[in-house]
Design an enzyme around this catalytic site. Structure first.
Site, mmCIF file in Angstrom:
data_model
loop_
_atom_site.group_PDB
_atom_site.id
_atom_site.type_symbol
_atom_site.label_atom_id
_atom_site.label_comp_id
_atom_site.label_asym_id
_atom_site.label_seq_id
_atom_site.Cartn_x
_atom_site.Cartn_y
_atom_site.Cartn_z
ATOM 1 N N HIS A 55 0.873 -1.186 -0.003
ATOM 2 C CA HIS A 55 -0.033 -0.148 0.114
ATOM 3 C C HIS A 55 0.807 1.219 -0.118
ATOM 4 O O HIS A 55 2.076 1.244 0.204
ATOM 5 C CB HIS A 55 -0.881 -0.020 1.205
ATOM 6 C CG HIS A 55 0.023 0.245 2.576
ATOM 7 N ND1 HIS A 55 0.561 -1.001 3.061
ATOM 8 C CD2 HIS A 55 0.382 1.256 3.111
ATOM 9 C CE1 HIS A 55 1.137 -0.538 4.367
ATOM 10 N NE2 HIS A 55 1.109 0.838 4.329
ATOM 11 N N HIS A 65 5.223 6.518 -1.640
ATOM 12 C CA HIS A 65 5.969 5.167 -2.031
ATOM 13 C C HIS A 65 5.119 3.982 -1.414
ATOM 14 O O HIS A 65 4.295 4.238 -0.812
ATOM 15 C CB HIS A 65 7.236 5.148 -1.135
ATOM 16 C CG HIS A 65 7.024 5.404 0.308
ATOM 17 N ND1 HIS A 65 6.709 6.261 1.039
ATOM 18 C CD2 HIS A 65 6.970 4.010 1.290
ATOM 19 C CE1 HIS A 65 6.561 5.954 2.292
ATOM 20 N NE2 HIS A 65 6.714 4.403 2.342
HETATM 21 P P1 2AM Z 1 5.016 3.104 5.167
HETATM 22 O O1 2AM Z 1 4.184 3.768 4.702
HETATM 23 O O2 2AM Z 1 6.661 3.331 4.873
HETATM 24 O O3 2AM Z 1 5.057 1.489 4.606
HETATM 25 C C1 2AM Z 1 1.888 0.970 9.662
HETATM 26 O O4 2AM Z 1 3.087 1.247 10.135
HETATM 27 C C2 2AM Z 1 2.216 1.995 8.218
HETATM 28 O O5 2AM Z 1 2.087 3.353 8.620
HETATM 29 C C3 2AM Z 1 3.425 1.657 7.335
HETATM 30 O O6 2AM Z 1 2.917 1.355 6.061
HETATM 31 C C4 2AM Z 1 4.352 2.438 7.735
HETATM 32 O O7 2AM Z 1 5.228 2.988 6.534
HETATM 33 C C5 2AM Z 1 3.462 3.728 8.056
HETATM 34 N N1 2AM Z 1 3.768 4.673 9.008
HETATM 35 C C6 2AM Z 1 4.397 4.245 10.404
HETATM 36 N N2 2AM Z 1 4.861 5.408 11.160
HETATM 37 C C7 2AM Z 1 4.600 6.354 10.188
HETATM 38 C C8 2AM Z 1 4.800 7.777 10.259
HETATM 39 N N3 2AM Z 1 5.443 8.227 11.442
HETATM 40 N N4 2AM Z 1 4.605 8.433 9.287
HETATM 41 C C9 2AM Z 1 4.255 8.060 8.142
HETATM 42 N N5 2AM Z 1 3.972 6.995 7.806
HETATM 43 C C10 2AM Z 1 4.245 6.047 9.094
#
Ligand code: 2AM
Length: 215
Positions: free
Chosen positions: A67, A146
């Protein structure tokens, strides 16, 4: 109370159609396999890992459904979570289908991911402060977008977007990187410190549903 805590998701985002998830995973695996065998990669291996050898296919751990996160809400604990959930665009588009364009693959010692190039309409769902929050206030809106494909041991997926922004910041500052070779999938560039970017000749187009994940 507990009900209130459940009212906001862990995150909002676009969820790739499952048949395309398999295709993206395969493409990424093929890329890692090829990268691993390149002389240029071996030459810079010391930047990647202190070790003399690395098996990239084993180095990264997959992280669930593919996702593109728009807003990490942390069940309401994250700053701006409630405001985001209440945005008219978020409400209007919730459950709608979109076409995401994956325009590049990137690999760093921490993460492997795909860059998502957002359309004007998709940018309506992008939080205004996503880049600022990542410490890149001068980055164009949507540059952090991304899909996380994998993380090295002990690395959290939030790192993937930061790694992408680091590469894009170098480009913005005029660093062209070292063009390594034209591969079948696209051109491979090295940006130092173990950072590799493959610009896809043909972006991968993926249907994706805008929704949220509670976990
Ligand atoms: P991602 O978007 O890079 O994959 C659950 O952890 C999801 O939320 C993951 O998809 C993760 O990274 C995203 N995520 C976790 N912490 C975050 C943050 N502080 N800011 C933005 N996205 C975050």
């Amino acid at each position: 109370g507990q009900l209130e805590e459940m009212s906001l998701p862990l995150y909002f985002g676009w969820f790739l159609l499952s048949s395309i998830q398999d295709k993206v995973r395969c493409t990424a695996m093929d890329f890692l396999k090829t990268l691993d065998t390149l002389e240029a990669f071996k030459k810079h291996l010391i930047d990647f890992t202190g070790k003399a050898e690395v098996d990239l296919e084993e180095y990264f751990e997959a992280k669930g459904t593919l996702h593109c996160t728009t807003k990490f809400c942390d069940y309401g604990k994250a700053e701006g979570a409630k405001e985001y959930a209440e945005k008219p665009a978020v409400k209007d588009f919730y459950g709608s289908a979109f076409e995401l364009s994956l325009s590049a693959l990137f690999v760093t010692p921490r993460t492997v991911g795909a860059r998502v190039s957002l359309t004007e309409e998709q940018l309506l769902l992008w939080p205004a402060d996503a880049e600022k929050e990542a410490g890149s206030p001068s980055m164009p809106l949507g540059n952090r977008a991304h899909v996380t494909l994998g993380c090295a041991e002990g690395v959290e997926p939030v790192q993937t977007g930061l790694d992408l922004l680091e590469i894009l910041a170098l480009q913005q500052e005029g660093h062209q990187g070292e063009l390594i070779e034209e591969m079948e999938l696209g051109s491979l560039t090295y940006y130092g410190e173990g950072r590799w970017l493959l610009s896809l000749r043909e972006p991968i187009c993926s249907p994706a549903c805008f929704s949220s994940f509670y976990g």
